[in-house]
Scaffold this motif. Structure first.
Motif, PDB file in Angstrom:
ATOM      1  N   SER A  47       0.851  -1.139   0.286  1.00 15.22           N
ATOM      2  CA  SER A  47      -0.395  -0.137  -0.092  1.00 15.22           C
ATOM      3  C   SER A  47       1.205   1.349  -0.147  1.00 15.22           C
ATOM      4  CB  SER A  47      -1.516   0.022   1.227  1.00 15.22           C
ATOM      5  OG  SER A  47      -0.537  -0.069   2.229  1.00 15.22           O
ATOM      6  N   TYR A  48       0.267   2.633  -0.860  1.00 15.61           N
ATOM      7  CA  TYR A  48       0.959   3.530  -0.785  1.00 15.61           C
ATOM      8  C   TYR A  48       0.518   4.527   0.465  1.00 15.61           C
ATOM      9  CZ  TYR A  48       3.592   7.773  -2.529  1.00 15.61           C
ATOM     10  OH  TYR A  48       4.639   8.936  -2.248  1.00 15.61           O
ATOM     11  N   LEU A  49       1.577   4.886   1.663  1.00 14.52           N
ATOM     12  CA  LEU A  49       1.398   5.185   2.234  1.00 14.52           C
ATOM     13  C   LEU A  49       0.947   6.945   1.623  1.00 14.52           C
ATOM     14  CD1 LEU A  49       3.072   3.740   5.616  1.00 14.52           C
ATOM     15  CD2 LEU A  49       0.645   3.405   4.171  1.00 14.52           C
ATOM     16  N   LYS A  50       0.344   7.950   1.962  1.00 14.13           N
ATOM     17  CA  LYS A  50       0.218   9.064   2.119  1.00 14.13           C
ATOM     18  C   LYS A  50       0.290  10.021   3.410  1.00 14.13           C
ATOM     19  CE  LYS A  50      -4.543   8.359  -0.632  1.00 14.13           C
ATOM     20  NZ  LYS A  50      -5.594   8.756  -1.210  1.00 14.13           N
ATOM     21  N   GLY A  51       0.763  11.364   3.028  1.00 13.60           N
ATOM     22  CA  GLY A  51       1.403  12.301   3.698  1.00 13.60           C
ATOM     23  C   GLY A  51       2.345  12.573   3.221  1.00 13.60           C
ATOM     24  N   LYS A  52       3.057  13.793   3.969  1.00 16.46           N
ATOM     25  CA  LYS A  52       4.201  14.816   3.722  1.00 16.46           C
ATOM     26  C   LYS A  52       5.342  14.501   3.705  1.00 16.46           C
ATOM     27  CE  LYS A  52       1.205  19.006   3.868  1.00 16.46           C
ATOM     28  NZ  LYS A  52       1.566  20.232   4.071  1.00 16.46           N
ATOM     29  N   PRO A  53       6.766  13.984   3.088  1.00 19.86           N
ATOM     30  CA  PRO A  53       8.374  13.375   4.056  1.00 19.86           C
ATOM     31  C   PRO A  53       8.256  14.702   5.256  1.00 19.86           C
ATOM     32  CG  PRO A  53       7.568  13.197   1.493  1.00 19.86           C
ATOM     33  CD  PRO A  53       6.351  13.853   1.985  1.00 19.86           C
ATOM     34  N   LEU A  54       8.702  14.246   6.164  1.00 19.68           N
ATOM     35  CA  LEU A  54       8.432  14.736   6.986  1.00 19.68           C
ATOM     36  C   LEU A  54       9.926  15.660   6.284  1.00 19.68           C
ATOM     37  CD1 LEU A  54       8.347  15.517  10.405  1.00 19.68           C
ATOM     38  CD2 LEU A  54      10.354  13.258  10.684  1.00 19.68           C
ATOM     39  N   HIS A  55      11.434  15.637   5.763  1.00 16.31           N
ATOM     40  CA  HIS A  55      12.124  16.337   5.254  1.00 16.31           C
ATOM     41  C   HIS A  55      11.747  17.527   4.737  1.00 16.31           C
ATOM     42  CE1 HIS A  55      12.522  14.977   0.884  1.00 16.31           C
ATOM     43  NE2 HIS A  55      11.740  14.053   0.921  1.00 16.31           N
ATOM     44  N   THR A  56      10.270  17.398   4.209  1.00 14.49           N
ATOM     45  CA  THR A  56       9.200  18.867   3.441  1.00 14.49           C
ATOM     46  C   THR A  56       9.324  19.545   4.858  1.00 14.49           C
ATOM     47  OG1 THR A  56       7.133  17.210   2.589  1.00 14.49           O
ATOM     48  CG2 THR A  56       9.286  16.934   1.372  1.00 14.49           C
ATOM     49  N   VAL A  57       8.967  19.688   5.776  1.00 13.16           N
ATOM     50  CA  VAL A  57       7.888  20.781   6.478  1.00 13.16           C
ATOM     51  C   VAL A  57       8.788  20.980   7.465  1.00 13.16           C
ATOM     52  CG1 VAL A  57       5.833  18.844   6.075  1.00 13.16           C
ATOM     53  CG2 VAL A  57       7.000  18.629   7.704  1.00 13.16           C
ATOM     54  N   ARG A  58       8.327  21.895   8.542  1.00 11.53           N
ATOM     55  CA  ARG A  58       8.830  22.706   9.341  1.00 11.53           C
ATOM     56  C   ARG A  58       8.844  21.481  10.596  1.00 11.53           C
ATOM     57  NH1 ARG A  58       6.536  25.200  14.569  1.00 11.53           N
ATOM     58  NH2 ARG A  58       8.543  26.697  14.698  1.00 11.53           N
ATOM     59  N   ARG A  59      10.359  21.441  11.020  1.00 15.40           N
ATOM     60  CA  ARG A  59      10.464  20.165  12.206  1.00 15.40           C
ATOM     61  C   ARG A  59       9.667  20.966  13.448  1.00 15.40           C
ATOM     62  NH1 ARG A  59      13.967  16.794   9.910  1.00 15.40           N
ATOM     63  NH2 ARG A  59      13.919  15.469  11.778  1.00 15.40           N
ATOM     64  N   THR A  60       8.982  20.143  14.293  1.00 16.53           N
ATOM     65  CA  THR A  60       8.965  20.355  15.754  1.00 16.53           C
ATOM     66  C   THR A  60       9.633  20.083  16.770  1.00 16.53           C
ATOM     67  OG1 THR A  60       6.809  20.194  15.186  1.00 16.53           O
ATOM     68  CG2 THR A  60       6.632  21.958  15.110  1.00 16.53           C
ATOM     69  N   ALA A  61       9.565  19.995  18.097  1.00 16.38           N
ATOM     70  CA  ALA A  61       9.396  18.907  18.931  1.00 16.38           C
ATOM     71  C   ALA A  61       8.283  18.253  19.234  1.00 16.38           C
ATOM     72  CB  ALA A  61       9.755  19.793  19.989  1.00 16.38           C
ATOM     73  N   ARG A  62       6.938  18.825  18.991  1.00 19.81           N
ATOM     74  CA  ARG A  62       5.796  17.843  19.518  1.00 19.81           C
ATOM     75  C   ARG A  62       5.581  16.973  18.356  1.00 19.81           C
ATOM     76  NH1 ARG A  62      -0.194  20.032  18.326  1.00 19.81           N
ATOM     77  NH2 ARG A  62      -1.613  17.607  18.426  1.00 19.81           N
ATOM     78  N   GLN A  63       6.254  16.905  16.759  1.00 26.44           N
ATOM     79  CA  GLN A  63       6.378  16.362  15.582  1.00 26.44           C
ATOM     80  C   GLN A  63       7.209  15.467  16.187  1.00 26.44           C
ATOM     81  OE1 GLN A  63       8.225  17.487  12.254  1.00 26.44           O
ATOM     82  NE2 GLN A  63       6.885  17.869  11.370  1.00 26.44           N
ATOM     83  N   ALA A  64       8.434  15.324  16.574  1.00 26.45           N
ATOM     84  CA  ALA A  64       9.393  14.125  17.000  1.00 26.45           C
ATOM     85  C   ALA A  64       9.097  13.589  18.605  1.00 26.45           C
ATOM     86  CB  ALA A  64      11.013  15.297  17.578  1.00 26.45           C
ATOM     87  N   HIS A  65       7.613  14.612  18.957  1.00 28.77           N
ATOM     88  CA  HIS A  65       7.205  13.457  20.208  1.00 28.77           C
ATOM     89  C   HIS A  65       6.560  12.414  19.743  1.00 28.77           C
ATOM     90  CE1 HIS A  65       5.310  12.993  23.974  1.00 28.77           C
ATOM     91  NE2 HIS A  65       5.695  12.973  24.484  1.00 28.77           N
ATOM     92  N   SER A  66       6.062  12.608  18.580  1.00 31.13           N
ATOM     93  CA  SER A  66       4.938  11.789  17.648  1.00 31.13           C
ATOM     94  C   SER A  66       5.851  10.693  17.036  1.00 31.13           C
ATOM     95  CB  SER A  66       3.901  12.534  17.338  1.00 31.13           C
ATOM     96  OG  SER A  66       2.943  11.636  15.956  1.00 31.13           O
ATOM     97  N   LEU A  67       6.516  10.690  16.907  1.00 33.12           N
ATOM     98  CA  LEU A  67       7.943   9.898  15.674  1.00 33.12           C
ATOM     99  C   LEU A  67       7.896   8.793  17.190  1.00 33.12           C
ATOM    100  CD1 LEU A  67       8.824   8.810  13.729  1.00 33.12           C
ATOM    101  CD2 LEU A  67      10.389  10.181  14.178  1.00 33.12           C
ATOM    102  N   GLY A  68       8.269   9.597  18.105  1.00 33.64           N
ATOM    103  CA  GLY A  68       9.691   8.469  18.427  1.00 33.64           C
ATOM    104  C   GLY A  68       8.356   7.993  19.846  1.00 33.64           C
TER     105      GLY A  68
END
Length: 351
Positions: A121-142
């Motif tokens: 399946s092809y997952l939809k979304g924006k590649p992380l390297h193309t968006v503004r990086r935030t601590a909340r985002q990193a927390h979600s990834l962890g």
């Protein structure tokens, strides 16, 4: 005993025969009943094709490098099936079955070499390297990585022991590759690889192990288009391996480093969330700064070498090298104790 030559053959023989669109179309339609618009995607080893049908459904077709054994492709397939069975909520690709119920097909290319094709399946979304990086985002990834590692706990496969260039445990064998890197890069990377060889290697191997993704870099993570703080996918299981669990955290935390007011915040946020989902032991946590430095040095060594043998792909290969060198230089000026205290303090407040 695994040698440097064993590791280098992992990536030194890319697939030189591009499977044409006509053959790919025929195979996908015949075995999967899928037809649609196709787009070829960049890759180090496989040939990847995104297919979008007239109904808007999207798939990822992966044609494995003929140098890669069926055992390795099956390892990746079975891991995805295992994750789906244990925790279907983990956002990783799903294996699409053939019309006969199989998980892959084998075919002979124009060069008479046998290749394996899989469809995911092809997952939809924006590649992380193309968006503004935030601590909340990193927390979600962890949190997402912790959930993935929980799902992979107890999974075994004969392909999990493959020799892999990007396996941090083999870092000492890569020191010789630094001759291909710029002098200023060598100066920051060589002491790190030397320290790993003589002080850290055995400590790492004593820690608990399991199958890990091993490559949660910003090109392999997707975020939701309407909420860039939330993770929509972890993709590309090509560097998956049975290794020490903490290495998965260290690799992911490495790609959260940034030259900013607080370069360590993203890494700390990721570690905090991961620790909550999959608690790290004291010895594992204490090695995180060293493992992050080692991953940075490994990036410098491998990308320098690969750029000399694949100069046509240098932009893709070295997309992270300069930042890796700058971050390694930055971390070399910060005492180990200071970094650990920062991670520990963030772990407590982040929870």
């Amino acid at each position: 005993m695994m040698t440097t030559a064993d590791l280098l053959q992992d990536l030194s023989r890319p697939d030189e025969q591009v499977i044409g669109d006509g053959l790919a179309d025929d195979l996908i339609l015949k075995h999967y009943g899928i037809a649609g618009e196709k787009l070829r995607l960049p890759s180090e080893r496989d040939q990847n094709i995104r297919v979008r049908t007239g109904d808007g459904d999207e798939y990822l077709v992966k044609i494995a490098n003929p140098n890669e054994t069926r055992e390795i492709t099956d390892f990746q397939t079975q891991a995805l099936l295992h994750v789906e069975a244990v925790d279907a909520g983990v956002p990783v690709p799903r294996v699409i079955r053939t019309l006969s119920g199989g998980t892959e097909i084998e075919f002979v290319g124009p060069d008479t070499r046998r290749r394996t094709m899989r469809v995911l399946s092809y997952l939809k979304g924006k590649p992380l390297h193309t968006v503004r990086r935030t601590a909340r985002q990193a927390h979600s990834l962890g949190a997402c990585l912790g959930r993935l590692d929980n799902a992979l706990k107890g999974f075994f496969h004969p392909g999990a022991g493959q020799p892999l260039l990007w396996d941090i445990r083999q870092a000492a064998k890569l020191r010789g590759l630094l001759v291909h890197s710029r002098r200023e890069y060598r100066m920051v990377a060589d002491p790190v690889l030397e320290r790993f060889e003589y002080e850290l290697s055995q400590k790492v191997r004593c820690l608990r192990g399991q199958v890990i993704h091993n490559d949660a870099n910003a090109h392999n993570v997707l975020v939701h288009g309407d909420n860039e703080s939330e993770i929509s996918g972890i993709i590309d299981f090509g560097d998956m391996i049975h290794s020490q669990l903490v290495i998965n955290v260290a690799v992911a935390a490495t790609y959260q480093l940034d030259i900013a007011e607080d370069p360590l915040e993203g890494s700390a946020a990721l570690i905090a969330a991961y620790h909550k989902a999959m608690p790290l032991e004291r010895d594992e946590f204490d090695l995180l700064p060293d493992l992050i430095r080692t991953r940075l040095a490994v990036v410098i060594a491998i990308t320098g070498w690969r750029s000399t043998i694949h100069p046509e792909n240098i932009a893709y290969i070295q997309r992270y090298t300069d930042l890796a060198a700058r971050m390694l230089d930055h971390l070399s000026t910060r005492p180990q104790r200071e970094i650990l205290e920062y991670f520990r303090d963030y772990k407590v407040s982040g929870q």
